[in-house]
Design an enzyme around this catalytic site. Structure first.
Site, PDB file in Angstrom:
ATOM      1  N   SER A  11       0.854  -1.185   0.000  1.00 24.20           N
ATOM      2  CA  SER A  11       0.000   0.000   0.000  1.00 24.20           C
ATOM      3  C   SER A  11       0.887   1.231   0.000  1.00 24.20           C
ATOM      4  O   SER A  11       2.091   1.144   0.241  1.00 24.20           O
ATOM      5  CB  SER A  11      -0.895  -0.003   1.251  1.00 24.20           C
ATOM      6  OG  SER A  11      -1.626   1.195   1.384  1.00 24.20           O
ATOM      7  N   HIS A  15      -0.767   4.728   7.471  1.00 27.03           N
ATOM      8  CA  HIS A  15      -1.764   4.645   8.546  1.00 27.03           C
ATOM      9  C   HIS A  15      -2.403   3.252   8.573  1.00 27.03           C
ATOM     10  O   HIS A  15      -2.601   2.671   9.639  1.00 27.03           O
ATOM     11  CB  HIS A  15      -2.861   5.696   8.348  1.00 27.03           C
ATOM     12  CG  HIS A  15      -2.392   7.104   8.501  1.00 27.03           C
ATOM     13  ND1 HIS A  15      -1.954   7.618   9.702  1.00 27.03           N
ATOM     14  CD2 HIS A  15      -2.297   8.111   7.598  1.00 27.03           C
ATOM     15  CE1 HIS A  15      -1.623   8.881   9.542  1.00 27.03           C
ATOM     16  NE2 HIS A  15      -1.807   9.203   8.269  1.00 27.03           N
ATOM     17  N   GLU A  42      -5.673   1.449  -9.578  1.00 23.25           N
ATOM     18  CA  GLU A  42      -6.898   0.674  -9.440  1.00 23.25           C
ATOM     19  C   GLU A  42      -7.674   0.663 -10.760  1.00 23.25           C
ATOM     20  O   GLU A  42      -7.735   1.667 -11.465  1.00 23.25           O
ATOM     21  CB  GLU A  42      -7.781   1.259  -8.338  1.00 23.25           C
ATOM     22  CG  GLU A  42      -7.167   1.195  -6.962  1.00 23.25           C
ATOM     23  CD  GLU A  42      -8.097   1.721  -5.892  1.00 23.25           C
ATOM     24  OE1 GLU A  42      -9.232   2.121  -6.230  1.00 23.25           O
ATOM     25  OE2 GLU A  42      -7.698   1.730  -4.722  1.00 23.25           O
ATOM     26  N   ASP A  71      -8.629  -2.924   0.211  1.00 23.13           N
ATOM     27  CA  ASP A  71      -9.385  -1.861  -0.407  1.00 23.13           C
ATOM     28  C   ASP A  71     -10.586  -1.616   0.494  1.00 23.13           C
ATOM     29  O   ASP A  71     -11.210  -2.577   0.953  1.00 23.13           O
ATOM     30  CB  ASP A  71      -9.842  -2.239  -1.823  1.00 23.13           C
ATOM     31  CG  ASP A  71     -10.084  -1.001  -2.673  1.00 23.13           C
ATOM     32  OD1 ASP A  71      -9.101  -0.403  -3.126  1.00 23.13           O
ATOM     33  OD2 ASP A  71     -11.251  -0.629  -2.868  1.00 23.13           O
ATOM     34  N   GLY A 146      -8.262   9.787   7.509  1.00 21.72           N
ATOM     35  CA  GLY A 146      -9.300   9.520   6.512  1.00 21.72           C
ATOM     36  C   GLY A 146     -10.663   9.997   7.000  1.00 21.72           C
ATOM     37  O   GLY A 146     -10.810  11.112   7.506  1.00 21.72           O
ATOM     38  N   ASP A 148     -12.278   8.760   9.496  1.00 26.16           N
ATOM     39  CA  ASP A 148     -12.463   8.473  10.925  1.00 26.16           C
ATOM     40  C   ASP A 148     -13.161   9.599  11.685  1.00 26.16           C
ATOM     41  O   ASP A 148     -14.025   9.329  12.526  1.00 26.16           O
ATOM     42  CB  ASP A 148     -11.111   8.197  11.605  1.00 26.16           C
ATOM     43  CG  ASP A 148     -10.540   6.837  11.269  1.00 26.16           C
ATOM     44  OD1 ASP A 148     -11.215   6.059  10.565  1.00 26.16           O
ATOM     45  OD2 ASP A 148      -9.403   6.540  11.704  1.00 26.16           O
ATOM     46  N   LYS A 169     -10.493   2.063  18.605  1.00 31.81           N
ATOM     47  CA  LYS A 169     -11.015   1.876  17.255  1.00 31.81           C
ATOM     48  C   LYS A 169     -10.906   0.426  16.792  1.00 31.81           C
ATOM     49  O   LYS A 169     -11.825  -0.109  16.156  1.00 31.81           O
ATOM     50  CB  LYS A 169     -10.292   2.796  16.267  1.00 31.81           C
ATOM     51  CG  LYS A 169     -10.813   2.654  14.828  1.00 31.81           C
ATOM     52  CD  LYS A 169      -9.969   3.405  13.820  1.00 31.81           C
ATOM     53  CE  LYS A 169     -10.437   3.092  12.404  1.00 31.81           C
ATOM     54  NZ  LYS A 169      -9.573   3.688  11.369  1.00 31.81           N
ATOM     55  N   HIS A 174     -14.294  -2.065  10.861  1.00 32.53           N
ATOM     56  CA  HIS A 174     -14.501  -2.967   9.727  1.00 32.53           C
ATOM     57  C   HIS A 174     -13.217  -3.711   9.398  1.00 32.53           C
ATOM     58  O   HIS A 174     -13.235  -4.865   8.996  1.00 32.53           O
ATOM     59  CB  HIS A 174     -14.966  -2.158   8.520  1.00 32.53           C
ATOM     60  CG  HIS A 174     -14.107  -0.980   8.206  1.00 32.53           C
ATOM     61  ND1 HIS A 174     -13.799   0.003   9.121  1.00 32.53           N
ATOM     62  CD2 HIS A 174     -13.454  -0.604   7.063  1.00 32.53           C
ATOM     63  CE1 HIS A 174     -13.026   0.911   8.577  1.00 32.53           C
ATOM     64  NE2 HIS A 174     -12.787   0.565   7.321  1.00 32.53           N
TER      65      HIS A 174
END
Length: 202
Positions: A11, A15, A42, A71, A146, A148, A169, A174
């Site tokens: 990536s 973070h 992508e 992703d 992001g 968050d 968190k 997710h």
């Protein structure tokens, strides 16, 4: 000395790597998770799983070593799932302020965060999905990165950003849900391999 299995997270987002490493810490002790910084182009595709799968193929072809990629996307119901698979690009162009402007005056602020991890070692490819429902906050809070600071997970009254500040968190994200599935699959795979080796050499 115990053998460490190298696994590369590919990536350009440090973070994500820090978060993934903290989630996996002490849960898969024989794996050395490393970071390979790489911007992977992508494909233009509506299906986020297909995007993730193609990214994993590209990442493996670059390193030729076992990799995982992720992703993820924020899907807002009243915006017909936007920004969804375009979340990264939209964040860079609009940011959280732009998202809140799009939702101004909208009573339905329901949303979901989806994470897709793909493991690829050149032979086996496996997809792991995590999803959490929630709502979009009316203001931007401190903490996190992001989206968050504007996403409030279901059954909570504070954003991912505040949860990140409180070191909570990872308990709700997710990303954690998807990685739980990855760890379970990996441990099962190792059990099968160990059982096979014991049978072979007994």
């Amino acid at each position: 000395m115990k053998y460490m299995y190298e696994l590369f997270f590919v990536s350009n987002n440090t973070h994500k790597y820090s978060e993934i490493k903290s989630i996996l810490k002490d849960r898969i002790i024989d794996i050395d998770l490393k970071f390979h910084k790489q911007n992977i182009i992508e494909i233009q595709e509506e299906n986020i799983k297909k995007i993730a799968l193609e990214k994993s193929i590209c990442a493996y072809n670059i390193l030729k070593k076992p990799i995982i990629i992720e992703d993820d996307g924020l899907f807002i119901k009243s915006l017909n799932g936007f920004p969804g698979q375009y979340s990264s690009y939209v964040f860079k162009s609009l940011g959280n302020t732009g998202i809140l402007k799009l939702l101004k005056g909208n009573k339905d602020r329901s949303a979901l965060f989806k994470s897709i991890f793909v493991y690829n070692n050149g032979v086996t490819t496996k997809i792991f999905t995590g999803q959490i429902n929630g709502t979009i906050a009316t203001t931007i809070t401190p903490g996190g990165w992001g989206y968050d600071p504007i996403f409030i997970p279901h059954k909570m009254n504070i954003t991912f950003g505040k949860l990140k500040e409180n070191n909570q968190k990872n308990e709700f994200s997710h990303r954690r849900i998807a990685l739980d599935k990855f760890v379970k699959w990996l441990n099962q795979k190792k059990k099968i391999k160990n059982s096979y080796n014991k049978t072979l050499y007994s």
